[in-house]
Design an enzyme around this catalytic site. Structure first.
Site, PDB file in Angstrom:
ATOM      1  N   TRP A  16       0.863  -1.194   0.000  1.00  0.00           N
ATOM      2  CA  TRP A  16       0.000   0.000   0.000  1.00  0.00           C
ATOM      3  C   TRP A  16       0.888   1.228   0.000  1.00  0.00           C
ATOM      4  O   TRP A  16       1.866   1.302   0.739  1.00  0.00           O
ATOM      5  CB  TRP A  16      -0.925   0.043   1.223  1.00  0.00           C
ATOM      6  CG  TRP A  16      -1.637   1.368   1.277  1.00  0.00           C
ATOM      7  CD1 TRP A  16      -2.693   1.756   0.515  1.00  0.00           C
ATOM      8  CD2 TRP A  16      -1.273   2.515   2.077  1.00  0.00           C
ATOM      9  NE1 TRP A  16      -3.027   3.068   0.791  1.00  0.00           N
ATOM     10  CE2 TRP A  16      -2.172   3.552   1.741  1.00  0.00           C
ATOM     11  CE3 TRP A  16      -0.283   2.752   3.030  1.00  0.00           C
ATOM     12  CZ2 TRP A  16      -2.115   4.807   2.335  1.00  0.00           C
ATOM     13  CZ3 TRP A  16      -0.219   4.013   3.622  1.00  0.00           C
ATOM     14  CH2 TRP A  16      -1.139   5.019   3.280  1.00  0.00           C
ATOM     15  N   GLU A  18      -3.211  -3.216  -2.062  1.00  0.00           N
ATOM     16  CA  GLU A  18      -4.339  -2.597  -1.338  1.00  0.00           C
ATOM     17  C   GLU A  18      -4.724  -1.299  -2.043  1.00  0.00           C
ATOM     18  O   GLU A  18      -3.871  -0.456  -2.320  1.00  0.00           O
ATOM     19  CB  GLU A  18      -3.907  -2.311   0.107  1.00  0.00           C
ATOM     20  CG  GLU A  18      -4.979  -1.601   0.942  1.00  0.00           C
ATOM     21  CD  GLU A  18      -4.529  -1.336   2.383  1.00  0.00           C
ATOM     22  OE1 GLU A  18      -3.333  -1.508   2.689  1.00  0.00           O
ATOM     23  OE2 GLU A  18      -5.394  -0.939   3.188  1.00  0.00           O
ATOM     24  N   LYS A  53      -7.083   2.346  -2.431  1.00  0.00           N
ATOM     25  CA  LYS A  53      -7.613   3.394  -1.555  1.00  0.00           C
ATOM     26  C   LYS A  53      -8.243   4.495  -2.390  1.00  0.00           C
ATOM     27  O   LYS A  53      -7.721   4.856  -3.442  1.00  0.00           O
ATOM     28  CB  LYS A  53      -6.491   3.949  -0.683  1.00  0.00           C
ATOM     29  CG  LYS A  53      -6.989   4.912   0.362  1.00  0.00           C
ATOM     30  CD  LYS A  53      -6.007   5.080   1.501  1.00  0.00           C
ATOM     31  CE  LYS A  53      -6.520   6.107   2.485  1.00  0.00           C
ATOM     32  NZ  LYS A  53      -5.727   6.179   3.692  1.00  0.00           N
ATOM     33  N   ASP A  90      -9.532  -2.848   2.103  1.00  0.00           N
ATOM     34  CA  ASP A  90      -9.608  -2.259   3.436  1.00  0.00           C
ATOM     35  C   ASP A  90     -10.969  -1.574   3.486  1.00  0.00           C
ATOM     36  O   ASP A  90     -11.290  -0.760   2.608  1.00  0.00           O
ATOM     37  CB  ASP A  90      -8.457  -1.245   3.588  1.00  0.00           C
ATOM     38  CG  ASP A  90      -8.447  -0.543   4.936  1.00  0.00           C
ATOM     39  OD1 ASP A  90      -9.514  -0.073   5.369  1.00  0.00           O
ATOM     40  OD2 ASP A  90      -7.365  -0.429   5.530  1.00  0.00           O
ATOM     41  N   HIS A 134     -11.552   2.173   2.786  1.00  0.00           N
ATOM     42  CA  HIS A 134     -10.982   2.750   1.579  1.00  0.00           C
ATOM     43  C   HIS A 134     -11.940   2.882   0.406  1.00  0.00           C
ATOM     44  O   HIS A 134     -11.524   2.872  -0.750  1.00  0.00           O
ATOM     45  CB  HIS A 134      -9.770   1.913   1.138  1.00  0.00           C
ATOM     46  CG  HIS A 134      -8.604   2.051   2.064  1.00  0.00           C
ATOM     47  ND1 HIS A 134      -7.365   1.591   1.766  1.00  0.00           N
ATOM     48  CD2 HIS A 134      -8.509   2.626   3.290  1.00  0.00           C
ATOM     49  CE1 HIS A 134      -6.538   1.841   2.760  1.00  0.00           C
ATOM     50  NE2 HIS A 134      -7.213   2.468   3.697  1.00  0.00           N
ATOM     51  N   HIS A 173      -8.339  -5.790   5.119  1.00  0.00           N
ATOM     52  CA  HIS A 173      -7.967  -4.987   6.276  1.00  0.00           C
ATOM     53  C   HIS A 173      -9.279  -4.616   6.933  1.00  0.00           C
ATOM     54  O   HIS A 173     -10.118  -3.949   6.316  1.00  0.00           O
ATOM     55  CB  HIS A 173      -7.213  -3.721   5.861  1.00  0.00           C
ATOM     56  CG  HIS A 173      -5.737  -3.930   5.796  1.00  0.00           C
ATOM     57  ND1 HIS A 173      -4.867  -2.921   5.468  1.00  0.00           N
ATOM     58  CD2 HIS A 173      -4.982  -5.025   6.049  1.00  0.00           C
ATOM     59  CE1 HIS A 173      -3.628  -3.398   5.506  1.00  0.00           C
ATOM     60  NE2 HIS A 173      -3.674  -4.661   5.846  1.00  0.00           N
ATOM     61  N   ASP A 201     -11.648   7.522   6.374  1.00  0.00           N
ATOM     62  CA  ASP A 201     -10.780   6.402   6.740  1.00  0.00           C
ATOM     63  C   ASP A 201     -10.126   6.674   8.091  1.00  0.00           C
ATOM     64  O   ASP A 201      -8.921   6.781   8.212  1.00  0.00           O
ATOM     65  CB  ASP A 201      -9.716   6.244   5.636  1.00  0.00           C
ATOM     66  CG  ASP A 201      -8.790   5.070   5.885  1.00  0.00           C
ATOM     67  OD1 ASP A 201      -9.270   4.046   6.373  1.00  0.00           O
ATOM     68  OD2 ASP A 201      -7.582   5.185   5.585  1.00  0.00           O
ATOM     69  N   ASP A 240      -9.948   4.938  10.853  1.00  0.00           N
ATOM     70  CA  ASP A 240      -9.293   3.826  11.549  1.00  0.00           C
ATOM     71  C   ASP A 240      -9.591   3.792  13.041  1.00  0.00           C
ATOM     72  O   ASP A 240      -8.693   3.616  13.861  1.00  0.00           O
ATOM     73  CB  ASP A 240      -7.775   3.838  11.275  1.00  0.00           C
ATOM     74  CG  ASP A 240      -7.454   3.400   9.850  1.00  0.00           C
ATOM     75  OD1 ASP A 240      -7.825   2.273   9.497  1.00  0.00           O
ATOM     76  OD2 ASP A 240      -6.870   4.192   9.089  1.00  0.00           O
ATOM     77  N   ASP A 287      -6.682  -3.511  10.904  1.00  0.00           N
ATOM     78  CA  ASP A 287      -5.918  -2.314  10.543  1.00  0.00           C
ATOM     79  C   ASP A 287      -6.624  -1.073  11.077  1.00  0.00           C
ATOM     80  O   ASP A 287      -7.524  -0.546  10.429  1.00  0.00           O
ATOM     81  CB  ASP A 287      -5.756  -2.237   9.017  1.00  0.00           C
ATOM     82  CG  ASP A 287      -4.962  -0.989   8.599  1.00  0.00           C
ATOM     83  OD1 ASP A 287      -4.274  -0.410   9.457  1.00  0.00           O
ATOM     84  OD2 ASP A 287      -5.044  -0.601   7.416  1.00  0.00           O
TER      85      ASP A 287
HETATM   86  C1  RNT Z   1      -3.712   3.164   5.008  1.00  0.00           C
HETATM   87  C2  RNT Z   1      -3.816   1.707   4.761  1.00  0.00           C
HETATM   88  C3  RNT Z   1      -2.664   0.878   5.238  1.00  0.00           C
HETATM   89  C4  RNT Z   1      -2.139   1.301   6.585  1.00  0.00           C
HETATM   90  C5  RNT Z   1      -1.152   0.341   7.201  1.00  0.00           C
HETATM   91  C6  RNT Z   1      -0.440   0.939   8.352  1.00  0.00           C
HETATM   92  O1  RNT Z   1      -4.845   3.846   4.695  1.00  0.00           O
HETATM   93  O2  RNT Z   1      -4.995   1.219   5.307  1.00  0.00           O
HETATM   94  O3  RNT Z   1      -2.996  -0.453   5.205  1.00  0.00           O
HETATM   95  O4  RNT Z   1      -3.172   1.495   7.488  1.00  0.00           O
HETATM   96  O5  RNT Z   1      -0.322  -0.147   6.242  1.00  0.00           O
HETATM   97 ZN    ZN Z   2      -5.252  -0.866   5.306  1.00  0.00          ZN
END
Ligand code: RNT
Ligand code: ZN
Length: 415
Positions: free
Chosen positions: A181, A222, A224, A256, A259, A283, A291, A293, A323
């Site tokens: 990513w 990955e 986004k 993820d 994303h 993720h 996003d 998290d 994640d």
């Molecule tokens: C970021 C991605 C990625 C990170 C990690 C730390 O938006 O989700 O996967 O969160 O690699």
């Molecule tokens: Zn991620």
């Protein structure tokens, strides 16, 4: 009769074998991300977190050394049921005193302490090259940079990570998922959308061309949709990443769930991808409006994602990783709540009469389908969960917070 015996009977009447569910869940590995412990900092730089991701909050007690991070992970492992893999980022390399290797020069030996740790805990390892928080990120770009020196640096980093991944797999005997990513993108409207993607494609092709045993190392890409400072365009968009995986043997797509556009759901994308790929990767996070998290909770979309995995027979085809990174609350609690929530979601999915519900759908009995789906929500999952925690040697929901408070008093508050 114990609480669990009562629950077991209620589930049996609904056609569900809770013993089978518990046993199945005990054998599913979920990747535990090391980066919740220190706000995605790592040990190879003192600079800020970049790449369009951000931790917010300044809760005391954050881990700042490998020893502290490992001690905190010990606690998380002890307080959560279920099988784990260790998910590492390249920036968590552990150097000897006076030693340093830049990202393009990383070697297996810089991760030997992590291998030792994983082996002690009987865990496999997953790995991530770190394409952020580094001075060679130029104007927000890495693998898609028009500056060949920059691009070369990051390609070399990716290749080094393939070699390190293979080392992990050989040491642990468990295949390694290696996720690519980058935060590459633009804040404002680009003049060229294709150029960066062509370079990105070439860079990832060079990385995955690094010799490796495909049975041991599974590279992922990955996607986004946007990040802070890269609101207008990301190079590794959904279409780009999915198509890259689809057209390159051995490369797995990683979704993820933070994303995508806010009304898109990854639960619906899981079966779509499983129709085409042998394996996919996830993720699992909780995006609040963006996003963000936040720690994963036992909420509707989390449950729905787990249901799709189970219903599709995907437990062995979906590489699951957490994640998220919350720095505003006790980090160990955040880690545990997220891991436990995903375990609950999987347990619930395994304790759902999926076959019966599917039959109702296939015979167009949509009225009854709605009634039965609602009925399934009220089955006594909490009692099965307590039993599962106990069998895994982990505390129940009622008890685990006491351990967090104790650890904060005895360890975190002294940092
Ligand atoms: C970021 C991605 C990625 C990170 C990690 C730390 O938006 O989700 O996967 O969160 O690699
Ligand atoms: Zn991620």
């Amino acid at each position: 009769m114990s609480n669990y015996e009562i629950a077991k009977k209620i589930y049996a009447d609904a056609g569900i074998d809770t013993e089978k569910a518990i046993e199945a869940l005990m054998n599913v590995p979920v990747s535990l991300h090391c980066w919740q412990g220190d706000d995605v900092t790592g040990f190879d730089h003192d600079g800020p977190l970049t790449g369009g991701i951000q931790t917010t909050g300044n809760y005391p007690g954050k881990a700042t050394t490998p020893e502290q991070l490992m001690a905190d992970m010990d606690k998380v492992i002890a307080l959560t049921p279920g099988k784990k893999k260790l998910n590492l980022h390249a920036c968590y390399a552990i150097f000897e005193k006076g030693e340093f290797a830049d990202r393009d020069k990383l070697e297996p030996k810089h991760f030997a302490k992590w291998v030792e740790y994983a082996k002690k805990k009987n865990m496999g390892i997953d790995f991530n090259p770190t394409f952020f928080s580094h001075p060679m990120v130029k104007d927000g770009l890495t693998l898609s940079s028009p500056d060949e020196n920059v691009r070369r640096f990051w390609i070399e980093h990716g290749k080094a990570c393939i070699r390190i991944s293979e080392y992990f797999a050989k040491e642990t005997g468990i295949p390694v998922v290696m996720n690519i990513w980058t935060g590459d993108g633009f804040k404002d409207i680009p003049a060229d959308r294709k150029g960066p993607r062509d370079r990105y494609k070439d860079s990832i092709e060079q990385i995955v061309a690094e010799p490796h045993d495909p049975k041991l190392v599974k590279p992922c890409v990955e996607s986004k949709v946007f990040g802070i400072g890269v609101e207008s365009y990301t190079v590794g968009s959904a279409e780009f990443s999915l198509l890259f995986a689809a057209t390159h043997d051995g490369v797995i797509p990683l979704m993820d769930n933070g994303h995508y556009h806010p009304t898109e759901v990854v639960s619906d994308k899981i079966p779509a991808l499983l129709s085409y790929f042998d394996e996919i990767a996830l993720h699992i996070t909780r995006p609040v409006r963006w996003d963000s998290d936040h720690a994963v909770l036992f909420d509707d979309e989390t449950k729905e994602m787990a249901k799709e995995i189970v219903r599709c027979g995907g437990l062995s085809r979906v590489n699951m990783a957490l994640d998220y990174f919350d720095a505003s609350i006790n980090r160990i609690s955040s880690w545990c709540v997220g891991f436990r929530s995903w375990q609950k979601a999987l347990l619930m999915a395994l304790c759902t009469p999926n076959e019966k519900l599917k039959e109702l759908q296939d015979s167009s009995k949509f009225t009854e389908l709605m009634v039965r789906q609602e009925e399934a929500k009220m089955l006594p999952l909490g009692l099965v969960w307590d039993e599962y925690c106990e069998r895994c040697g982990a505390p129940t929901d009622k008890d685990f917070f006491g351990e967090i408070v104790k650890y904060e008093e005895e360890v975190l508050s002294k940092r």
